[in-house]
Design a protein around this motif. Structure first.
Motif, PDB file in Angstrom:
ATOM      1  N   VAL A  61      -9.034  -2.962  13.291  1.00  0.00           N
ATOM      2  CA  VAL A  61      -7.682  -3.207  13.788  1.00  0.00           C
ATOM      3  C   VAL A  61      -7.346  -4.678  13.567  1.00  0.00           C
ATOM      4  N   ILE A  62      -6.220  -4.921  12.907  1.00  0.00           N
ATOM      5  CA  ILE A  62      -5.785  -6.279  12.584  1.00  0.00           C
ATOM      6  C   ILE A  62      -4.389  -6.483  13.159  1.00  0.00           C
ATOM      7  N   THR A  63      -4.205  -7.599  13.864  1.00  0.00           N
ATOM      8  CA  THR A  63      -2.913  -7.926  14.455  1.00  0.00           C
ATOM      9  C   THR A  63      -1.973  -8.444  13.376  1.00  0.00           C
ATOM     10  N   GLU A  64      -0.773  -7.881  13.345  1.00  0.00           N
ATOM     11  CA  GLU A  64       0.250  -8.305  12.390  1.00  0.00           C
ATOM     12  C   GLU A  64       1.341  -9.126  13.072  1.00  0.00           C
ATOM     13  N   GLY A  65       1.262  -9.312  14.388  1.00  0.00           N
ATOM     14  CA  GLY A  65       2.276 -10.059  15.129  1.00  0.00           C
ATOM     15  C   GLY A  65       3.349  -9.147  15.684  1.00  0.00           C
ATOM     16  N   ASP A  66       4.028  -9.594  16.734  1.00  0.00           N
ATOM     17  CA  ASP A  66       5.114  -8.844  17.384  1.00  0.00           C
ATOM     18  C   ASP A  66       4.697  -7.422  17.758  1.00  0.00           C
ATOM     19  N   CYS A  67       3.485  -7.266  18.229  1.00  0.00           N
ATOM     20  CA  CYS A  67       2.942  -5.973  18.668  1.00  0.00           C
ATOM     21  C   CYS A  67       2.808  -4.956  17.536  1.00  0.00           C
ATOM     22  N   ASN A  68       2.749  -5.430  16.302  1.00  0.00           N
ATOM     23  CA  ASN A  68       2.506  -4.578  15.139  1.00  0.00           C
ATOM     24  C   ASN A  68       1.051  -4.764  14.708  1.00  0.00           C
ATOM     25  N   PHE A  69       0.429  -3.657  14.306  1.00  0.00           N
ATOM     26  CA  PHE A  69      -0.979  -3.685  13.935  1.00  0.00           C
ATOM     27  C   PHE A  69      -1.192  -2.873  12.669  1.00  0.00           C
ATOM     28  N   LYS A  70      -2.324  -3.122  12.036  1.00  0.00           N
ATOM     29  CA  LYS A  70      -2.757  -2.241  10.958  1.00  0.00           C
ATOM     30  C   LYS A  70      -4.230  -1.941  11.178  1.00  0.00           C
ATOM     31  N   ILE A  71      -4.605  -0.728  10.826  1.00  0.00           N
ATOM     32  CA  ILE A  71      -5.999  -0.298  10.907  1.00  0.00           C
ATOM     33  C   ILE A  71      -6.459  -0.099   9.473  1.00  0.00           C
ATOM     34  N   GLU A  72      -7.350  -0.965   9.016  1.00  0.00           N
ATOM     35  CA  GLU A  72      -7.838  -0.877   7.635  1.00  0.00           C
ATOM     36  C   GLU A  72      -9.107  -0.043   7.581  1.00  0.00           C
ATOM     37  N   TYR A  73      -9.168   0.833   6.612  1.00  0.00           N
ATOM     38  CA  TYR A  73     -10.330   1.672   6.333  1.00  0.00           C
ATOM     39  C   TYR A  73     -10.875   1.249   4.971  1.00  0.00           C
ATOM     40  N   PRO A  74     -11.747   0.246   4.922  1.00  0.00           N
ATOM     41  CA  PRO A  74     -12.221  -0.235   3.616  1.00  0.00           C
ATOM     42  C   PRO A  74     -12.937   0.836   2.783  1.00  0.00           C
ATOM     43  N   LYS A  75     -13.730   1.685   3.423  1.00  0.00           N
ATOM     44  CA  LYS A  75     -14.466   2.712   2.676  1.00  0.00           C
ATOM     45  C   LYS A  75     -13.544   3.777   2.099  1.00  0.00           C
ATOM     46  N   LEU A  76     -12.415   4.003   2.755  1.00  0.00           N
ATOM     47  CA  LEU A  76     -11.473   5.022   2.300  1.00  0.00           C
ATOM     48  C   LEU A  76     -10.357   4.430   1.450  1.00  0.00           C
ATOM     49  N   LYS A  77     -10.329   3.106   1.370  1.00  0.00           N
ATOM     50  CA  LYS A  77      -9.257   2.400   0.670  1.00  0.00           C
ATOM     51  C   LYS A  77      -7.898   2.825   1.199  1.00  0.00           C
ATOM     52  N   ALA A  78      -7.764   2.772   2.532  1.00  0.00           N
ATOM     53  CA  ALA A  78      -6.535   3.182   3.199  1.00  0.00           C
ATOM     54  C   ALA A  78      -6.212   2.223   4.337  1.00  0.00           C
ATOM     55  N   THR A  79      -4.940   2.205   4.709  1.00  0.00           N
ATOM     56  CA  THR A  79      -4.483   1.407   5.840  1.00  0.00           C
ATOM     57  C   THR A  79      -3.467   2.219   6.634  1.00  0.00           C
ATOM     58  N   VAL A  80      -3.607   2.191   7.958  1.00  0.00           N
ATOM     59  CA  VAL A  80      -2.622   2.768   8.861  1.00  0.00           C
ATOM     60  C   VAL A  80      -1.796   1.610   9.407  1.00  0.00           C
ATOM     61  N   TYR A  81      -0.485   1.687   9.211  1.00  0.00           N
ATOM     62  CA  TYR A  81       0.413   0.656   9.717  1.00  0.00           C
ATOM     63  C   TYR A  81       1.068   1.149  10.993  1.00  0.00           C
ATOM     64  N   LEU A  82       1.010   0.335  12.051  1.00  0.00           N
ATOM     65  CA  LEU A  82       1.626   0.655  13.340  1.00  0.00           C
ATOM     66  C   LEU A  82       2.714  -0.383  13.612  1.00  0.00           C
ATOM     67  N   ASN A  83       3.952   0.077  13.693  1.00  0.00           N
ATOM     68  CA  ASN A  83       5.090  -0.813  13.927  1.00  0.00           C
ATOM     69  C   ASN A  83       5.735  -0.469  15.259  1.00  0.00           C
ATOM     70  N   TYR A  84       5.777  -1.453  16.131  1.00  0.00           N
ATOM     71  CA  TYR A  84       6.305  -1.277  17.480  1.00  0.00           C
ATOM     72  C   TYR A  84       7.693  -1.892  17.593  1.00  0.00           C
ATOM     73  N   LYS A  85       8.577  -1.188  18.288  1.00  0.00           N
ATOM     74  CA  LYS A  85       9.920  -1.696  18.581  1.00  0.00           C
ATOM     75  C   LYS A  85      10.244  -1.389  20.039  1.00  0.00           C
ATOM     76  N   PRO A  86      10.792  -2.351  20.763  1.00  0.00           N
ATOM     77  CA  PRO A  86      11.242  -2.037  22.123  1.00  0.00           C
ATOM     78  C   PRO A  86      12.545  -1.226  22.060  1.00  0.00           C
ATOM     79  N   VAL A  87      12.707  -0.326  22.999  1.00  0.00           N
ATOM     80  CA  VAL A  87      13.928   0.465  23.082  1.00  0.00           C
ATOM     81  C   VAL A  87      14.918  -0.294  23.955  1.00  0.00           C
ATOM     82  N   LYS A  88      16.093  -0.598  23.398  1.00  0.00           N
ATOM     83  CA  LYS A  88      17.156  -1.314  24.116  1.00  0.00           C
ATOM     84  C   LYS A  88      18.481  -0.642  23.786  1.00  0.00           C
TER      85      LYS A  88
END
Length: 187
Positions: A61-88
């Motif tokens: 799990v790597i912090t991307e800032g502003d409550c956004n993260f990515k989960i890197e899977y080096p063995k699978l050569k894949a990344t999960v991107y998590l983007n957070y937004k507050p509801v207003k």
């Protein structure tokens, strides 16, 4: 047979024997690797951003800032991107953007399957998308509590989309996304 024709005949016969003794070169058929992945082991990640979730420990799990993260899977050569937004007072716009992100893949996709997600006990609602075919992202989701939090997740591989070759890894990560969705807790 005269001597005059005898020497060229021997030369041709020897040449044919030498040339015909080589192994024939045949093209190799296309094939894909048989990949085996470890049994998943999950740990909780507390984002300190209004939500926490479980992730597979083979990922980083790597912090991307502003409550956004990515989960890197080096063995699978894949990344999960998590983007957070507050509801207003913008839930309609956030939902439209999340759906637009998924349906941008419709050009390359063979089909998109939608699976609603509802967990009243955790106040978590969303949609899980499976994108079939040679799309850039095979799995995507969004989750919200409808009042404060909105999270979008998508998987991307570091390879040219070829559904047959990434299928085992895509299935593995898809199961991790389901665990992430089911374990997500809003704060």
């Amino acid at each position: 047979m005269s001597k005059k024709y005898y020497i060229p005949f021997i030369f041709i016969a020897i040449s044919v024997c030498i040339v015909s003794c080589k192994d024939d070169v045949l093209p190799k058929p296309k094939s894909y690797l048989s990949l085996n992945y470890p049994e998943p082991s999950y740990a909780q990640f507390d984002a300190n951003c209004g939500y926490s979730f479980n992730y597979n420990t083979i990922g980083n799990v790597i912090t991307e800032g502003d409550c956004n993260f990515k989960i890197e899977y080096p063995k699978l050569k894949a990344t999960v991107y998590l983007n957070y937004k507050p509801v207003k007072n913008n839930i309609d716009l956030l939902l439209r953007d999340a759906q637009k992100l998924t349906y941008e893949h419709v050009i390359k996709a063979d089909g998109i399957s939608e699976q609603p997600y509802v967990n009243k006990f955790k106040n978590s609602y969303g949609m899980f998308y499976e994108v079939g075919g040679n799309a850039a992202s095979q799995s995507q989701f969004y989750l919200t509590d409808s009042t404060k939090h909105f999270l979008v997740g998508s998987v991307y591989f570091y390879a040219k989309p070829n559904f047959d070759s990434v299928l085992p890894a895509a299935e593995y990560v898809k199961n991790d996304l389901r665990v992430l969705m089911e374990s997500l807790k809003w704060k």
